[in-house]
Structures are given as structure tokens and as C-alpha cells.
Motif scaffolding. Structure first.
Motif, PDB file in Angstrom:
ATOM      1  N   MET A 207       0.744  -1.148  -0.089  1.00 18.90           N
ATOM      2  CA  MET A 207       0.010  -0.100  -0.177  1.00 18.90           C
ATOM      3  C   MET A 207       0.789   1.294  -0.117  1.00 18.90           C
ATOM      4  SD  MET A 207      -3.087  -0.967  -0.262  1.00 18.90           S
ATOM      5  CE  MET A 207      -4.152   0.519   0.193  1.00 18.90           C
ATOM      6  N   ARG A 208       2.248   1.264   0.349  1.00 20.07           N
ATOM      7  CA  ARG A 208       3.056   2.358   0.122  1.00 20.07           C
ATOM      8  C   ARG A 208       3.261   2.899  -1.363  1.00 20.07           C
ATOM      9  NH1 ARG A 208       7.855   0.064   3.948  1.00 20.07           N
ATOM     10  NH2 ARG A 208       7.612  -1.621   2.669  1.00 20.07           N
ATOM     11  N   ASP A 209       3.025   2.064  -2.214  1.00 19.65           N
ATOM     12  CA  ASP A 209       3.073   2.267  -3.754  1.00 19.65           C
ATOM     13  C   ASP A 209       1.964   3.105  -4.029  1.00 19.65           C
ATOM     14  OD1 ASP A 209       5.544   1.281  -3.462  1.00 19.65           O
ATOM     15  OD2 ASP A 209       4.640  -0.812  -4.000  1.00 19.65           O
ATOM     16  N   VAL A 210       0.739   3.112  -3.336  1.00 25.88           N
ATOM     17  CA  VAL A 210      -0.375   3.558  -3.689  1.00 25.88           C
ATOM     18  C   VAL A 210      -0.339   5.112  -3.532  1.00 25.88           C
ATOM     19  CG1 VAL A 210      -3.016   3.490  -3.596  1.00 25.88           C
ATOM     20  CG2 VAL A 210      -1.616   1.402  -3.258  1.00 25.88           C
ATOM     21  N   ASP A 211      -0.536   5.811  -4.535  1.00 26.31           N
ATOM     22  CA  ASP A 211      -0.835   7.152  -4.451  1.00 26.31           C
ATOM     23  C   ASP A 211      -1.896   7.757  -5.259  1.00 26.31           C
ATOM     24  OD1 ASP A 211       0.091   7.139  -7.110  1.00 26.31           O
ATOM     25  OD2 ASP A 211       2.071   7.768  -6.424  1.00 26.31           O
ATOM     26  N   SER A 212      -2.214   9.008  -5.287  1.00 22.52           N
ATOM     27  CA  SER A 212      -3.205   9.522  -6.191  1.00 22.52           C
ATOM     28  C   SER A 212      -3.296   9.197  -7.706  1.00 22.52           C
ATOM     29  CB  SER A 212      -3.314  11.183  -6.117  1.00 22.52           C
ATOM     30  OG  SER A 212      -2.146  11.615  -6.574  1.00 22.52           O
ATOM     31  N   ASN A 213      -1.811   9.063  -8.095  1.00 26.18           N
ATOM     32  CA  ASN A 213      -1.725   8.658  -9.695  1.00 26.18           C
ATOM     33  C   ASN A 213      -2.436   7.139  -9.860  1.00 26.18           C
ATOM     34  OD1 ASN A 213      -0.807  10.866 -10.422  1.00 26.18           O
ATOM     35  ND2 ASN A 213       1.404  10.447 -10.212  1.00 26.18           N
ATOM     36  N   VAL A 214      -1.986   6.218  -9.006  1.00 28.53           N
ATOM     37  CA  VAL A 214      -2.415   4.954  -9.043  1.00 28.53           C
ATOM     38  C   VAL A 214      -4.027   4.990  -8.877  1.00 28.53           C
ATOM     39  CG1 VAL A 214      -2.531   2.794  -7.731  1.00 28.53           C
ATOM     40  CG2 VAL A 214      -0.448   3.926  -8.062  1.00 28.53           C
ATOM     41  N   ILE A 215      -4.515   5.620  -7.946  1.00 26.65           N
ATOM     42  CA  ILE A 215      -5.981   5.829  -7.682  1.00 26.65           C
ATOM     43  C   ILE A 215      -6.504   6.436  -9.134  1.00 26.65           C
ATOM     44  CG2 ILE A 215      -7.885   6.498  -6.444  1.00 26.65           C
ATOM     45  CD1 ILE A 215      -5.965   6.452  -4.288  1.00 26.65           C
ATOM     46  N   GLU A 216      -6.172   7.051  -9.725  1.00 30.10           N
ATOM     47  CA  GLU A 216      -6.440   7.614 -10.855  1.00 30.10           C
ATOM     48  C   GLU A 216      -6.577   6.623 -12.120  1.00 30.10           C
ATOM     49  OE1 GLU A 216      -8.160  10.889 -12.049  1.00 30.10           O
ATOM     50  OE2 GLU A 216      -8.188  11.025  -9.857  1.00 30.10           O
ATOM     51  N   GLN A 217      -5.628   5.952 -12.077  1.00 29.83           N
ATOM     52  CA  GLN A 217      -5.319   4.660 -12.981  1.00 29.83           C
ATOM     53  C   GLN A 217      -6.626   3.888 -12.845  1.00 29.83           C
ATOM     54  OE1 GLN A 217      -1.568   2.720 -13.092  1.00 29.83           O
ATOM     55  NE2 GLN A 217      -0.651   4.782 -12.695  1.00 29.83           N
ATOM     56  N   TYR A 218      -6.919   3.622 -11.580  1.00 27.47           N
ATOM     57  CA  TYR A 218      -8.082   2.494 -11.317  1.00 27.47           C
ATOM     58  C   TYR A 218      -9.499   3.167 -11.695  1.00 27.47           C
ATOM     59  CZ  TYR A 218     -11.137  -0.543  -8.826  1.00 27.47           C
ATOM     60  OH  TYR A 218     -12.121  -1.465  -8.558  1.00 27.47           O
ATOM     61  N   LYS A 219      -9.329   4.550 -11.343  1.00 31.60           N
ATOM     62  CA  LYS A 219     -10.718   5.116 -11.745  1.00 31.60           C
ATOM     63  C   LYS A 219     -10.929   5.048 -13.158  1.00 31.60           C
ATOM     64  CE  LYS A 219     -11.114   9.696 -11.450  1.00 31.60           C
ATOM     65  NZ  LYS A 219     -11.023  11.149 -10.814  1.00 31.60           N
ATOM     66  N   ASP A 220     -10.016   5.260 -14.113  1.00 29.26           N
ATOM     67  CA  ASP A 220     -10.001   5.351 -15.591  1.00 29.26           C
ATOM     68  C   ASP A 220     -10.503   3.701 -16.023  1.00 29.26           C
ATOM     69  OD1 ASP A 220      -9.307   7.994 -15.733  1.00 29.26           O
ATOM     70  OD2 ASP A 220      -7.250   7.417 -16.142  1.00 29.26           O
ATOM     71  N   TYR A 221      -9.791   2.814 -15.190  1.00 29.68           N
ATOM     72  CA  TYR A 221     -10.136   1.300 -15.697  1.00 29.68           C
ATOM     73  C   TYR A 221     -11.588   1.151 -15.132  1.00 29.68           C
ATOM     74  CZ  TYR A 221     -10.390  -3.582 -14.278  1.00 29.68           C
ATOM     75  OH  TYR A 221     -10.837  -4.867 -14.299  1.00 29.68           O
ATOM     76  N   ARG A 222     -12.022   1.557 -14.052  1.00 24.85           N
ATOM     77  CA  ARG A 222     -13.236   1.238 -13.486  1.00 24.85           C
ATOM     78  C   ARG A 222     -14.267   1.852 -14.480  1.00 24.85           C
ATOM     79  NH1 ARG A 222     -15.440  -3.103 -11.347  1.00 24.85           N
ATOM     80  NH2 ARG A 222     -16.667  -2.708  -9.794  1.00 24.85           N
ATOM     81  N   LEU A 223     -14.138   2.835 -15.074  1.00 25.89           N
ATOM     82  CA  LEU A 223     -15.247   3.805 -15.800  1.00 25.89           C
ATOM     83  C   LEU A 223     -15.306   2.850 -16.997  1.00 25.89           C
ATOM     84  CD1 LEU A 223     -14.159   7.369 -15.096  1.00 25.89           C
ATOM     85  CD2 LEU A 223     -16.454   6.456 -14.585  1.00 25.89           C
ATOM     86  N   GLN A 224     -14.236   2.160 -17.442  1.00 23.24           N
ATOM     87  CA  GLN A 224     -14.310   1.549 -18.802  1.00 23.24           C
ATOM     88  C   GLN A 224     -15.132   0.160 -18.444  1.00 23.24           C
ATOM     89  OE1 GLN A 224     -10.403   0.679 -20.436  1.00 23.24           O
ATOM     90  NE2 GLN A 224      -9.796   2.976 -19.966  1.00 23.24           N
ATOM     91  N   LYS A 225     -15.357  -0.364 -17.199  1.00 25.89           N
ATOM     92  CA  LYS A 225     -15.963  -1.651 -16.897  1.00 25.89           C
ATOM     93  C   LYS A 225     -17.377  -1.657 -16.288  1.00 25.89           C
ATOM     94  CE  LYS A 225     -12.222  -4.095 -17.818  1.00 25.89           C
ATOM     95  NZ  LYS A 225     -12.405  -5.019 -18.813  1.00 25.89           N
ATOM     96  N   VAL A 226     -17.653  -0.398 -15.678  1.00 32.19           N
ATOM     97  CA  VAL A 226     -19.035  -0.279 -15.023  1.00 32.19           C
ATOM     98  C   VAL A 226     -19.780   1.200 -15.498  1.00 32.19           C
ATOM     99  CG1 VAL A 226     -18.400  -1.904 -13.214  1.00 32.19           C
ATOM    100  CG2 VAL A 226     -18.093   0.733 -12.876  1.00 32.19           C
TER     101      VAL A 226
END
Length: 335
Positions: free
Chosen positions: A49-68
Motif C-alpha cells: 500500500m505504500r506504492d499507492v498514491d493519487s496517480n495509482v488511484i486515478e489509473q484505477y478510476k479510468d479502468y473502472r469507468l471502462q468496466k461499469v
């Protein structure tokens, strides 16, 4: 100093904390959202979790928007935002990460679900059930959900002793320590009055159809199967099955009608695949709309179904413009 923490460790700790004070449904939603997030992190090489920053979460947000759908992605990101705030407290992510999590914006129309059972459809379903499955478990489930606008959690929480046949009424109570919490906890407790005809069906169900069972806490569930208190999935499947047009009208209204012998939606587990079937929540929306069209005041309807007037108007009242105009008609004055 940050501590080495895997996504699974952080997620499990967070869910353990939430389990003490949220409903089972809310916990289920949190679990689903965080399982998807934790799996994505691991699959993309973020094992700490130390590797998780706002950029990582933005990547996940983009991924999630493509799926749901956007509304689902937004709800997921709000859950993740709360999770990241807890991770700051665990010293698993850098302070300030929470403030940088930005759930996606959605259009107002994307926030509203139009899935609703109409009064005409409900009447046809109940007439069919009264004729062919009178006082069955399915009949009682659909009857109570339609006549009260109750949440599925409230229906499932009812015991035999919560039915008062003299008034008649259903007494909805919050019992989290015995496996039947209500969505708004004590604020969801209320007595819901019934018509005499609805009460008669429940009385006949108790006399003829309800199995003589108790749940894990020795309580007698009103909505019961041979195994005890009916699961949410059982209630949901009964609703999906009974709202298929072919079930209550013996016909299929869809242009691309499947061969009845090969239609997957005719099976118990696949009824939700029918484009005409609806979930239990559609009965709640349908009840609210029908009650308001019948002239029941908003305040009375809100109290009966246990929701705020604002939520009722935005998400549950599906009256057309013409129907809403007719409701106002008797109150208009020529000035």
C-alpha cells in the motif's frame, strides 16, 4: 514512518472495523468494491500500500469507468476514498492521499434508476398468484413488498410475532445482534399497517404454507423456507421469477421471443435474464409512485417506506409529468 502493508491486509482490517456498525448490505457493497480494487492493485504490481498514491488511484478510476456505469464507478471510488483515509491512520499510505482521491462526476440523469413495476403489472401478478399460488411464500413476498414498499432487508427481518393480525400491521424491528439489522438501524423501526385482504393472505400463509422452522437464534421468521429464514437471494429470485411477463400473462411481449422450451429465463436461477423481470427495489419504486398517484401525501408515504422526502422525489417517484400535474390539480386555486 509508513508500514509495509499488503492490499489484502489493509482491506481486511478496514472491513473488520466496518462490520461493527454498518448493515450487512452496506458491508457487502464495501467488500465487493474493495475486493475489486485490491485485486486490481495486485494484478498491476502494486503489492504494498505504500506504492499507492493519487496517480495509482486515478489509473484505477479510468479502468473502472471502462468496466461499469459511471454511477457505479463513483460509488466505488467513494468507498475507496474512505478506505484510503483509514489506510492513512494505519500508516499504510502517505498522509494527504485521501484528499487527492476524486470520485468521478456523474450527470443527474445517471444517478436515477428507472427500473419500476407499474401498478397494472403488480395487480396482474398478484391476481395470478392469488389464483394459482395462493398464500404461498412467493405470494406473500410479492404482496408485502408491493403493498408496503418495504426494503428487502425489512421484509427478511420480520418474525411471525411481528405480524399483528388484529390491527392488522407488520412491526419492523432492528435486531443486529440476531442477524437482521435494518438499513437505518433504529431509525428504520416502525409499524406498517395492512389492509384486511393482505392480512388474510398472511394468516392463510401461516396456517397452510409456512414451514415450522426457526432461525439460528431460535426466532420464527415470517419469510421462511425449510432451511430457516429466507436468504436475500431467495427473496430476490422469487421477485424476478414472478415479474416475468410469461409467468403472469402466459405470453412474451418481446420482439425477439425465444423458444419457450429453450428460454434460459424460465429457470429458477436465471429469471433475472428476462428483460421484463425486475428486482425487489422496483416494487419499492412502484409502490411509491402508485401511492403518490392515488393521492397519498408525500410525508405519509415517506414515513411508511422509511425514506426522506428528498430521496423519495429524486429516486423513487416515477410518476409522469401528466400524473404529477393531476396530483396538484385539486390543490390549485384560480388567482
Amino acid at each position: 514512518m509508513l508500514k509495509e502493508t499488503t492490499p489484502a491486509e489493509a482491506k481486511d482490517r478496514y472491513l473488520r472495523e466496518k462490520r461493527t456498525h454498518v448493515s450487512q448490505k452496506t458491508l457487502h457493497n464495501y467488500t465487493a468494491a474493495l475486493n475489486a480494487f485490491a485485486d486490481w492493485l495486485v494484478n498491476n504490481g502494486y503489492l504494498d500500500m505504500r506504492d499507492v498514491d493519487s496517480n495509482v488511484i486515478e489509473q484505477y478510476k479510468d479502468y473502472r469507468l471502462q468496466k461499469v456505469k459511471p454511477i457505479t464507478a463513483r460509488n466505488d471510488l467513494w468507498t475507496i476514498k474512505g478506505f484510503i483515509q483509514a489506510c492513512e491512520r494505519y500508516q499504510a499510505v502517505s498522509l494527504g492521499t485521501y484528499d487527492l482521491v476524486q470520485p468521478p462526476q456523474v450527470r443527474p440523469e445517471d444517478e436515477i434508476c428507472d427500473d419500476v413495476l407499474t401498478r397494472e403489472e403488480a395487480q396482474a401478478i398478484l391476481e395470478h398468484l392469488e389464483k394459482f399460488e395462493y398464500a404461498s411464500l412467493r405470494h406473500v413476498i410479492v404482496l408485502i413488498l408491493w403493498k408496503t414498499g418495504m426494503r428487502i432487508g425489512g421484509l427478511r427481518a420480520l418474525d411471525v410475532g411481528d405480524f399483528d393480525g388484529d390491527r392488522p400491521a407488520l412491526e419492523v424491528r432492528h435486531r443486529p445482534e440476531q442477524g437482521t439489522p435494518l438499513k437505518r438501524r433504529l431509525n428504520s423501526e416502525r409499524d406498517v399497517l395492512l389492509t384486511d385482504s393482505a392480512s388474510d393472505v398472511i394468516l392463510d400463509y401461516l396456517d397452510t404454507s409456512r414451514p415450522s422452522v426457526t432461525d439460528d437464534y431460535g426466532r420464527k421468521p415470517l419469510i421462511a423456507t425449510d432451511h430457516g429464514r429466507a436468504a436475500r437471494t431467495t427473496i430476490t429470485r422469487h421477485v424476478y421469477g414472478s415479474t416475468r411477463p410469461c409467468f403472469y400473462s402466459n405470453s412474451c411481449p418481446f420482439d425477439d421471443k425465444p423458444d419457450p422450451e429453450n428460454c434460459e429465463a424460465t429457470s429458477w436461477n436465471m429469471a433475472s435474464k428476462c428483460p421484463g423481470s425486475v428486482s425487489p427495489h422496483a416494487l419499492r419504486r412502484g409502490y411509491v409512485t402508485a401511492a403518490r398517484n392515488a393521492g397519498q401525501p408525500k410525508e405519509i408515504t415517506s414515513e411508511r417506506v422509511n425514506m426522506s422526502g428528498k430521496i423519495l422525489e429524486k429516486h423513487y417517484d416515477k410518476g409522469t409529468h401528466d400524473e404529477k400535474a393531476e396530483r396538484r390539480k385539486e390543490f390549485l386555486k384560480d388567482i
